[in-house]
Write an enzyme that holds these catalytic residues in place. Structure first.
Site, PDB file in Angstrom:
ATOM      1  N   SER A  11       0.805  -0.994  -0.128  1.00 14.47           N
ATOM      2  CA  SER A  11       0.007  -0.009  -0.010  1.00 14.47           C
ATOM      3  C   SER A  11       0.994   1.190  -0.019  1.00 14.47           C
ATOM      4  O   SER A  11       0.370   2.290  -0.623  1.00 14.47           O
ATOM      5  CB  SER A  11      -0.890   0.085   1.165  1.00 14.47           C
ATOM      6  OG  SER A  11      -0.356  -0.303   2.607  1.00 14.47           O
ATOM      7  N   LYS A 189       6.523   4.137  17.886  1.00 15.24           N
ATOM      8  CA  LYS A 189       5.205   4.415  18.029  1.00 15.24           C
ATOM      9  C   LYS A 189       4.273   3.164  17.653  1.00 15.24           C
ATOM     10  O   LYS A 189       3.022   3.294  18.060  1.00 15.24           O
ATOM     11  CB  LYS A 189       4.824   5.659  17.103  1.00 15.24           C
ATOM     12  CG  LYS A 189       5.188   5.645  15.482  1.00 15.24           C
ATOM     13  CD  LYS A 189       4.083   4.973  14.677  1.00 15.24           C
ATOM     14  CE  LYS A 189       4.481   4.671  13.349  1.00 15.24           C
ATOM     15  NZ  LYS A 189       3.236   4.351  12.460  1.00 15.24           N
ATOM     16  N   ASP A 242       3.157  11.346  14.357  1.00 12.05           N
ATOM     17  CA  ASP A 242       2.856   9.888  13.837  1.00 12.05           C
ATOM     18  C   ASP A 242       2.375   9.125  14.641  1.00 12.05           C
ATOM     19  O   ASP A 242       1.503   8.134  14.571  1.00 12.05           O
ATOM     20  CB  ASP A 242       4.442   9.365  13.346  1.00 12.05           C
ATOM     21  CG  ASP A 242       4.248   8.135  12.324  1.00 12.05           C
ATOM     22  OD1 ASP A 242       3.183   7.805  11.922  1.00 12.05           O
ATOM     23  OD2 ASP A 242       5.369   7.662  11.949  1.00 12.05           O
ATOM     24  N   THR A 246      -1.255   7.043  14.363  1.00  4.91           N
ATOM     25  CA  THR A 246      -1.330   5.501  14.436  1.00  4.91           C
ATOM     26  C   THR A 246      -2.177   4.932  15.479  1.00  4.91           C
ATOM     27  O   THR A 246      -2.463   3.977  15.381  1.00  4.91           O
ATOM     28  CB  THR A 246       0.299   5.005  14.535  1.00  4.91           C
ATOM     29  OG1 THR A 246       0.971   5.639  13.523  1.00  4.91           O
ATOM     30  CG2 THR A 246       0.543   3.619  14.378  1.00  4.91           C
ATOM     31  N   ASN A 254      -1.605  -1.502  13.155  1.00  3.01           N
ATOM     32  CA  ASN A 254      -1.242  -1.818  14.719  1.00  3.01           C
ATOM     33  C   ASN A 254      -2.310  -1.368  15.532  1.00  3.01           C
ATOM     34  O   ASN A 254      -2.431  -2.340  16.423  1.00  3.01           O
ATOM     35  CB  ASN A 254      -0.022  -0.684  15.001  1.00  3.01           C
ATOM     36  CG  ASN A 254       1.188  -1.145  13.983  1.00  3.01           C
ATOM     37  OD1 ASN A 254       1.955  -1.964  14.464  1.00  3.01           O
ATOM     38  ND2 ASN A 254       1.709  -0.634  13.175  1.00  3.01           N
TER      39      ASN A 254
END
Length: 340
Positions: A11, A189, A242, A246, A254
């Site tokens: 992706s 992260k 970030d 996320t 995640n």
């Protein structure tokens, strides 16, 4: 404009290929998976990982790594982090002295505790290695939604060259010399995002999410600065920026894996259901080892490891985090009556 080779047709590699093509560059995309190459070439769409994003007719898809690497103005390495070293090793014979490689994956090698740029430099010492990172889900970049990222490089010249290659009206790019800080923020992260997903799966609320994000960046910054990264990176796009996206986004694999674990799935069941590489699972053990090596407290990372690999229940992990010893939020701040 530039002639670019993109290694990795998942992706993120596909989305960046579209971005670079939109910017006027000639793009060749490599995949090790012959069926993926055939699908991309015939359907002009990644039906599995980036559905709805149409791929230009003049974009080249191939399984020939030499064709993708040799003679290109710069290369984008977009394979999952667990395949970074092996792919770099395959690329090495065709990489020219000083050829720029931009790594766009995020992770830490569990066996060596090395960042991805270090792995690439070990395998391809003749390359000029840079990184691109930030809050940037492929699904949104592919749809040309406004996004900001940071290019990290060893020289201003390389960073500004790459900045000019990637920047567009929908993709704003900053530069930084702190490659290590950028990579650590992007890798660690993912572990915190697993924790945020677990909390969501348990049915906890926004207060819990905010606590995990805030205390998570504190853990990341403590370790990152101890290792030599700069605090500015951890409070910027490649750190807190970030981490926020996320932990909160529906696109985050995640967070989704953590959510499934919070609902009772095993780690393997969650990874199988997500159907894409969950980088945080691979980075969790490395993060715990780095914390021990540098003598840094990372309680969220510790609890995630226990849930993933030691059979601890998610609810018990949250309870243990909440009932840790009381302490000051920031031990470097002094009370007025203690200042000299």
């Amino acid at each position: 404009m530039a002639n670019v080779g993109v290694l990795g047709a998942g992706s993120w590699g596909t989305a960046l290929s579209v971005l670079l093509h939109d910017n006027g560059h000639s793009v060749t995309v490599w995949s090790i998976d012959e069926s993926e190459v055939k699908m991309l070439d015939e359907k002009r769409e990644h039906l599995l990982k980036l559905p709805g994003v149409k791929l230009p007719e003049d974009m080249v898809f191939t399984g020939d790594i030499e064709k993708t690497v040799r003679g290109k103005d710069f290369l984008v390495l977009a394979v999952p982090s667990v395949y970074t070293r092996s792919t770099a090793r395959s690329m090495k014979p065709y990489v020219a002295d000083g050829q720029i490689i931009v790594d766009v994956a995020k992770g830490i090698e569990e066996s060596t505790l090395k960042t991805l740029s270090c792995q690439i430099e070990e395998e391809i010492p003749q390359a000029d290695v840079a990184v691109l990172s930030g809050p940037s889900h492929a699904e949104e970049v592919g749809r040309r939604l406004p996004t900001t990222c940071v290019i990290g490089a060893k020289t201003r010249k390389t960073a500004e060259y790459l900045q000019s290659m990637f920047i567009s009206k929908v993709f704003r790019v900053y530069t930084s010399p702190d490659i290590l800080g950028i990579e650590l923020g992007g890798s660690l992260k993912n572990v915190i995002a697993l924790a945020a997903g677990i909390a969501d799966g348990l049915g906890y609320g926004d207060n819990t999410k905010a606590a995990l994000i805030t205390r998570g960046i504190a853990e990341i910054a403590r370790l990152g600065v101890k290792m030599g990264g700069k605090i500015e990176s951890f409070v910027g796009l490649t750190g807190i920026g970030d981490l926020i996206v996320t932990c909160a986004s529906v696109h985050s694999r995640n967070r989704k894996a953590g959510y499934l674990i919070g609902q009772g799935r095993t780690m393997q069941e969650a990874m199988d259901e997500v159907k894409m590489v969950v980088e945080g699972v691979y980075s969790a053990k490395a993060a715990a080892r780095l914390a021990k090596k540098y003598n840094v407290s990372m309680p969220i990372v510790d609890e995630v490891n226990q849930v993933l690999f030691e059979g601890k229940s998610p609810a018990e992990a949250v309870d243990d985090l909440m009932q840790r010893e009381s302490k000051s939020e920031n031990g470097t701040l002094l009370w007025p009556d203690e200042e000299k």
